[in-house]
Every structure is written in C-alpha cells, then in structure tokens.
Design an enzyme around this catalytic site. Structure first.
Site, PDB file in Angstrom:
ATOM      1  N   LYS A 135       0.837  -1.211   0.000  1.00 56.07           N
ATOM      2  CA  LYS A 135       0.000   0.000   0.000  1.00 56.07           C
ATOM      3  C   LYS A 135       0.869   1.258   0.000  1.00 56.07           C
ATOM      4  O   LYS A 135       0.622   2.191  -0.769  1.00 56.07           O
ATOM      5  CB  LYS A 135      -0.896  -0.005   1.247  1.00 56.07           C
ATOM      6  CG  LYS A 135      -1.497   1.346   1.593  1.00 56.07           C
ATOM      7  CD  LYS A 135      -2.374   1.271   2.816  1.00 56.07           C
ATOM      8  CE  LYS A 135      -1.690   1.520   4.138  1.00 56.07           C
ATOM      9  NZ  LYS A 135      -1.337   2.909   4.438  1.00 56.07           N
TER      10      LYS A 135
ATOM     11  N   CYS B  43      -4.489   7.837   9.940  1.00 52.17           N
ATOM     12  CA  CYS B  43      -4.753   7.157  11.206  1.00 52.17           C
ATOM     13  C   CYS B  43      -4.431   8.118  12.337  1.00 52.17           C
ATOM     14  O   CYS B  43      -3.465   8.872  12.253  1.00 52.17           O
ATOM     15  CB  CYS B  43      -3.856   5.926  11.342  1.00 52.17           C
ATOM     16  SG  CYS B  43      -4.426   4.501  10.418  1.00 52.17           S
TER      17      CYS B  43
ATOM     18  N   ARG C  50       0.320  14.719  13.229  1.00 50.82           N
ATOM     19  CA  ARG C  50       1.022  14.351  11.986  1.00 50.82           C
ATOM     20  C   ARG C  50       1.137  15.589  11.093  1.00 50.82           C
ATOM     21  O   ARG C  50       0.450  15.720  10.089  1.00 50.82           O
ATOM     22  CB  ARG C  50       0.289  13.211  11.275  1.00 50.82           C
ATOM     23  CG  ARG C  50       0.273  11.940  12.104  1.00 50.82           C
ATOM     24  CD  ARG C  50      -0.426  10.813  11.410  1.00 50.82           C
ATOM     25  NE  ARG C  50       0.363  10.241  10.326  1.00 50.82           N
ATOM     26  CZ  ARG C  50      -0.045   9.218   9.584  1.00 50.82           C
ATOM     27  NH1 ARG C  50      -1.224   8.668   9.809  1.00 50.82           N
ATOM     28  NH2 ARG C  50       0.711   8.742   8.615  1.00 50.82           N
TER      29      ARG C  50
ATOM     30  N   ASP D  99       4.941   0.458  12.105  1.00 53.90           N
ATOM     31  CA  ASP D  99       3.692  -0.223  11.728  1.00 53.90           C
ATOM     32  C   ASP D  99       3.640  -1.654  12.260  1.00 53.90           C
ATOM     33  O   ASP D  99       2.567  -2.252  12.353  1.00 53.90           O
ATOM     34  CB  ASP D  99       3.533  -0.238  10.200  1.00 53.90           C
ATOM     35  CG  ASP D  99       3.285   1.154   9.655  1.00 53.90           C
ATOM     36  OD1 ASP D  99       2.771   2.001  10.398  1.00 53.90           O
ATOM     37  OD2 ASP D  99       3.615   1.408   8.478  1.00 53.90           O
TER      38      ASP D  99
ATOM     39  N   ARG E  75      -8.300  -0.952   4.564  1.00 56.53           N
ATOM     40  CA  ARG E  75      -7.475   0.039   3.871  1.00 56.53           C
ATOM     41  C   ARG E  75      -6.057  -0.463   3.662  1.00 56.53           C
ATOM     42  O   ARG E  75      -5.353   0.041   2.795  1.00 56.53           O
ATOM     43  CB  ARG E  75      -7.455   1.337   4.663  1.00 56.53           C
ATOM     44  CG  ARG E  75      -8.822   1.942   4.675  1.00 56.53           C
ATOM     45  CD  ARG E  75      -8.896   3.077   5.641  1.00 56.53           C
ATOM     46  NE  ARG E  75     -10.214   3.641   5.580  1.00 56.53           N
ATOM     47  CZ  ARG E  75     -10.515   4.742   4.919  1.00 56.53           C
ATOM     48  NH1 ARG E  75      -9.600   5.382   4.273  1.00 56.53           N
ATOM     49  NH2 ARG E  75     -11.744   5.182   4.919  1.00 56.53           N
TER      50      ARG E  75
HETATM   51  C1  EPZ Z   1       4.264   6.727   6.360  1.00 59.96           C
HETATM   52  O1  EPZ Z   1       3.540   7.761   7.002  1.00 59.96           O
HETATM   53  C2  EPZ Z   1       3.304   5.561   6.264  1.00 59.96           C
HETATM   54  N1  EPZ Z   1       2.103   5.969   5.532  1.00 59.96           N
HETATM   55  C3  EPZ Z   1       2.924   5.086   7.661  1.00 59.96           C
HETATM   56  O2  EPZ Z   1       2.150   3.916   7.534  1.00 59.96           O
HETATM   57  C4  EPZ Z   1       4.172   4.738   8.451  1.00 59.96           C
HETATM   58  O3  EPZ Z   1       3.802   4.441   9.777  1.00 59.96           O
HETATM   59  C5  EPZ Z   1       5.136   5.930   8.454  1.00 59.96           C
HETATM   60  O4  EPZ Z   1       5.415   6.349   7.080  1.00 59.96           O
HETATM   61  C6  EPZ Z   1       6.472   5.642   9.132  1.00 59.96           C
HETATM   62  O5  EPZ Z   1       7.085   4.541   8.504  1.00 59.96           O
HETATM   63  C7  EPZ Z   1       2.113   6.048   4.197  1.00 59.96           C
HETATM   64  O6  EPZ Z   1       3.104   5.786   3.534  1.00 59.96           O
HETATM   65  C8  EPZ Z   1       0.836   6.420   3.544  1.00 59.96           C
HETATM   66  P1  EPZ Z   1       6.416  10.100   8.379  1.00 59.96           P
HETATM   67  P2  EPZ Z   1       4.098   9.252   6.990  1.00 59.96           P
HETATM   68  O7  EPZ Z   1       6.233  11.351   7.599  1.00 59.96           O
HETATM   69  O8  EPZ Z   1       4.755   9.510   5.683  1.00 59.96           O
HETATM   70  C9  EPZ Z   1       6.592  13.491  11.756  1.00 59.96           C
HETATM   71  C10 EPZ Z   1       0.243   2.559   7.764  1.00 59.96           C
HETATM   72  O9  EPZ Z   1      -0.358   2.012   8.718  1.00 59.96           O
HETATM   73  N2  EPZ Z   1       6.486  14.484  10.660  1.00 59.96           N
HETATM   74  O10 EPZ Z   1       7.674   9.335   8.196  1.00 59.96           O
HETATM   75  O11 EPZ Z   1       2.993  10.115   7.429  1.00 59.96           O
HETATM   76  C11 EPZ Z   1       5.289  12.735  11.953  1.00 59.96           C
HETATM   77  O12 EPZ Z   1       4.386  13.461  12.731  1.00 59.96           O
HETATM   78  C12 EPZ Z   1       0.742   3.976   7.902  1.00 59.96           C
HETATM   79  O13 EPZ Z   1       0.432   1.992   6.679  1.00 59.96           O
HETATM   80  C13 EPZ Z   1       6.592  15.831  10.964  1.00 59.96           C
HETATM   81  O14 EPZ Z   1       6.770  16.232  12.121  1.00 59.96           O
HETATM   82  O15 EPZ Z   1       5.186   9.130   8.124  1.00 59.96           O
HETATM   83  C14 EPZ Z   1       5.762  11.453  12.587  1.00 59.96           C
HETATM   84  O16 EPZ Z   1       5.909  11.639  13.972  1.00 59.96           O
HETATM   85  C15 EPZ Z   1       0.429   4.586   9.214  1.00 59.96           C
HETATM   86  N3  EPZ Z   1       6.503  16.745   9.937  1.00 59.96           N
HETATM   87  C16 EPZ Z   1       7.151  11.234  11.980  1.00 59.96           C
HETATM   88  O17 EPZ Z   1       7.516  12.487  11.395  1.00 59.96           O
HETATM   89  C17 EPZ Z   1       6.299  16.357   8.636  1.00 59.96           C
HETATM   90  O18 EPZ Z   1       6.222  17.231   7.749  1.00 59.96           O
HETATM   91  C18 EPZ Z   1       7.203  10.170  10.887  1.00 59.96           C
HETATM   92  O19 EPZ Z   1       6.211  10.459   9.897  1.00 59.96           O
HETATM   93  C19 EPZ Z   1       6.192  14.984   8.351  1.00 59.96           C
HETATM   94  C20 EPZ Z   1       6.287  14.053   9.379  1.00 59.96           C
END
Ligand code: EPZ
Length: 433
Positions: free
Chosen positions: A22, A118, A123, A310, A402
C-alpha cells in the site's frame, strides 16, 4: 462497519503471498502525474485508499482506471489538470499529501485541505512545506487548507529534512524531478518504499542517486516516460502473517517478499522462539503450539532499518501470551498503542503510557467484543484474537480494509477461523494511511 468474527485456537499452515505494498502503490499513483506517457502498476491491491487515490486522480482531471489486477493511468496535458483537491478526498487518507508536489509541478498551483490519516498522534506536514518553499513555492496557510503556487519552475536546492519523514522525502523527490538543476536532500528517509519510488522514477527517466541512504541527489527537468512497473511487496502484510503463525503455532511460508524487507521483525520473532528459515524471496516460519513464546523483549520502533512502527502493534499481539513482561517504545507516533484497550478486553495485562507499551505476558486470552482503533492496531487485535479461547467480534469501521484487501479470508486460507460480515447500513469510514 464490518464485523470480523474470529474463533481462536487453530494452528496455521500453508503458503501466503503479500500483495503489492500500500505504502508504495499510493505514492506511485501520485507520481504517475509526472509522466509523459501511460503508466501501469502491476498487481495493485484492492484497498479503499487505492480507490480514494483513483477518485482523487479523476477529480483533478487525470485518467486512471483499474484493469483487473493492474492500475493504469494516461498522460494528461497540464491545461487539463486542476490543482484543487476536493476536501472529502483529502480528508479520507494521509496519502492525499503525495499530490502536493506533482500538481504544483504540473499546474503551478495546488490547494490541499488538511490530509486525513490514522490517529497516531500529531502528523504535521511542515517538512513537506518547508522543502517545497525552499524550492521556490509560495506557501499560504488558510484555516485547515494549504495553497502552494509557483511562479516559474521550482529550483533545485540543498535541503536538510528536520527529521527523516517518509512522506516528506517522497514529496521532495517528486518535486526535485521537476525542478531546475540539482537537488540534494539530506536527512532523507531510507525506507524501502522510498527506494521503490526512486526505482520507478528512474525507470521513467529520472536521474536520482543515493536511495536507501540519508542523502539523495536528484537532477531535475528530465522528461519522464510512462512505464509498466511492479511495486514492491507489502512488508507490513508479510509481518502480519508471520505474527499470526507466531501466536497460533503451525508452519507457514510467506512467499514473494524478501526477508530483508522485514528482517527486524523476523529477528524479534526468533528471539521469541519462532523458527525462521530465510530464502532469497520468502521465509518459512514455524512454531510448536505446545511451547510458550519467550518474552522479556525491549523493542524500539523507529525509521528504517530499525523495527518498523507499523509492526509495533503486531509485536505487542505476539508478546501478550509470552512467558515474561516486555515493553515497546515507538519513537515516531505518540498514539501508536490505541489497540491496548482491545488487548485488555481480551484479558491481557498491558498498559499504554504515551509512546510506551508495557505488556505483562502470560495472558490467557479470552474472546470478547473489541474495536479496531486504526489500521495496524486493528490487524494486531485480529492476530491476538487468533490466540484467544472462544470467539471474538472485532468491529472495524473500515480501518483494516485500507491496508489489507481481505485479511480474514487470507488467514482463513491458512486454517484460521475468521469471517467478515459487512453491516448493511453504510457508515462514513475513517481516514487512514
Ligand atoms: C508513512 O507515514 C506511512 N504511511 C505510515 O504507515 C508509516 O507508519 C510511516 O510512514 C512511518 O514509517 C504512508 O506511507 C501512507 P512520516 P508518513 O512522515 O509519511 C513526523 C500505515 O499504517 N512528521 O515518516 O505520514 C510525523 O508526525 C501507515 O500503513 C513531521 O513532524 O510518516 C511522525 O511523527 C500509518 N513533519 C514522523 O515524522 C512532517 O512534515 C514520521 O512520519 C512529516 C512528518
């Protein structure tokens, strides 16, 4: 609302093959907007986030359809595209954020109402925005929406991400492909799904190096072709099946997914007493149902190649019945363990305190009504219920579907007793991603 009925206590046997990931397919669909020719993604799973992405592509003027197991897109002239992302589609999934860069590049303007996702804690999208701003985009925040404009092409930059966000790395790689000159991204995420996007873009003609390391170098403004591409397998689904056989006992083969994609999870299972045999493109997992799993585990979930966030709820499901207390700390998300309430309803002694989950172990799980709080938490409750005595009714307002096309049916093929029933009255499904 879907109710999944699980009768625990059945060992699992057989072979299972995870679908395409996904978290690869969703950004790849957005990236097809950058291509000057038709694209086809092979074997894309039938997930509700994929349906939302197809609706989003169509809403902005792109042409995207499903052909059996494949998703195909046609190139669209910039004049035929619009940068307004409809609020219901933006709010339906986190992955709507992946449309910021391609639409800004193609149309010069994109407006994104707050993306969904989620509820794992705050986020923000500040890194996506600050990177795009460094490339020359004008960012306007207005209520719950963000509007980005560019006046002339984006410019290549040397940009350091505040933290290695997967989504922001994906956004900035896509933007850099359209920018004038060279972009260097430092502190980038190294997740396999980022590498998969880079491989797709490179096959389309992009010049990118450094994927899988924190420094990516992208030479922009290469014309991108359309291609047919097979996205990587879903490593989180692979871990889900592995967790399932760990709690029930039995022997399964997870085929078509290289063990290196979920090596930290496999090592964790070995530490718990699961036998793992690794092949080049699959893994065989076996556990004697008569032997108790080993607890005493201290897991720390973080970005690749650390233990995947995850997979943290799935690891928790495995540790509920283990012989000693364990704990898991999630560095990335403040509310990763909302599933703890469901574990407790099944009879486990566990406590979620912020980012930390403490698990007493030695639980004798008993089927009970529980509710999926989010995608991976829902999958973890399903796994825990496979180890419970009696029957569990897992109510799911749409989270699990999803990330997994039909998780109950897949597990049933391995010998689990679980079936899903959809309630006739349609309900608004929550956002995820
Ligand atoms: C991706 O989310 C995945 N989702 C998530 O999977 C996964 O848990 C996550 O990466 C970490 O591996 C998708 O790919 C659609 P991040 P993403 O940006 O991109 C902070 C699932 O169940 N952050 O790496 O949203 C954020 O708040 C889902 O399949 C900022 O502060 O993850 C978090 O604490 C859930 N500012 C951390 O970074 C930003 O601009 C990591 O988030 C962006 C992120």
């Amino acid at each position: 609302m879907q109710t999944i009925t699980i009768t625990g206590g059945h060992t699992l046997h057989g072979t299972i093959r995870p679908a395409a990931a996904k978290n690869s397919v969703l950004p790849l669909l957005a990236a097809t907007l950058l291509c000057g020719g038709p694209c086809c993604l092979r074997g894309a799973p039938e997930l509700s986030d994929v349906d939302t992405s197809l609706a989003l592509l169509q809403a902005v003027g792109a042409k995207a359809v499903r052909h059996g197991p494949d998703l195909c897109t046609l190139p669209v002239a910039a004049q035929g595209l619009c940068g307004e992302i409809p609020p219901p589609l933006a709010g339906a999934m986190r992955s709507s954020v992946f449309y910021l860069a391609p639409l800004l590049c193609r149309t010069g303007m994109v407006r994104l109402p707050l993306p969904g996702g989620c509820r794992l804690g705050p986020r923000p999208v500040d890194i996506h925005l600050s990177g795009l701003a460094a490339m020359g985009a004008k960012v306007e925040l207005e209520g719950e929406a963000v509007t980005l404009r560019r006046f002339g092409p984006l410019q290549g930059v040397d940009f350091t991400l505040r933290l290695p966000s997967v989504g922001a790395t994906i956004t900035l790689v896509m933007a850099a492909c359209c920018a004038m000159g060279t972009t260097v991204l430092r502190g980038a995420a190294c997740e396999p799904e980022v590498c998969d996007l880079v491989e797709f873009l490179r096959s389309c003609g992009a010049q990118i190096t450094g994927e899988g390391t924190p420094v990516l170098v992208i030479r922009g403004r290469q014309a991108l072709d359309g291609i047919t591409y097979t996205p990587m397998p879903d490593r989180i689904a692979a871990a889900t099946y592995a967790a399932a056989v760990a709690v029930t006992g039995g022997k399964i083969t997870v085929a078509g997914c290289a063990p290196r994609y979920y090596e930290a999870f496999l090592r964790f299972l070995e530490d718990c007493g699961v036998e793992v045999r690794r092949g080049e493109n699959g893994a065989e997992l076996a556990r004697d149902p008569g032997r108790q799993l080993r607890g005493g585990q201290h897991l720390y979930a973080n970005g690749w190649p650390a233990f995947a966030t995850d997979n943290a709820p799935l690891a928790a499901a495995v540790l509920l019945t283990a012989d000693r207390p364990s704990e898991i700390y999630d560095h990335l998300f403040a509310n990763r363990f909302a599933c703890a309430a469901g574990f407790a309803a099944l009879g486990a002694d566990c406590r979620a305190e912020g980012r930390r989950l403490w698990i007493a172990g030695n639980a004798v799980l008993q089927g009970a009504p529980v509710q999926a709080p989010d995608l991976r938490g829902g999958a973890a409750l399903l796994v825990a219920a496979l180890a419970a005595r009696g029957t569990t009714q897992l109510r799911d307002p749409g989270h699990i579907r999803r990330g997994y096309a039909d998780l109950p049916a897949e597990l049933e093929k391995l010998g689990a007793r679980c079936s899903a029933r959809r309630q006739a009255t349609p309900e608004r499904t929550p956002a995820t991603g």
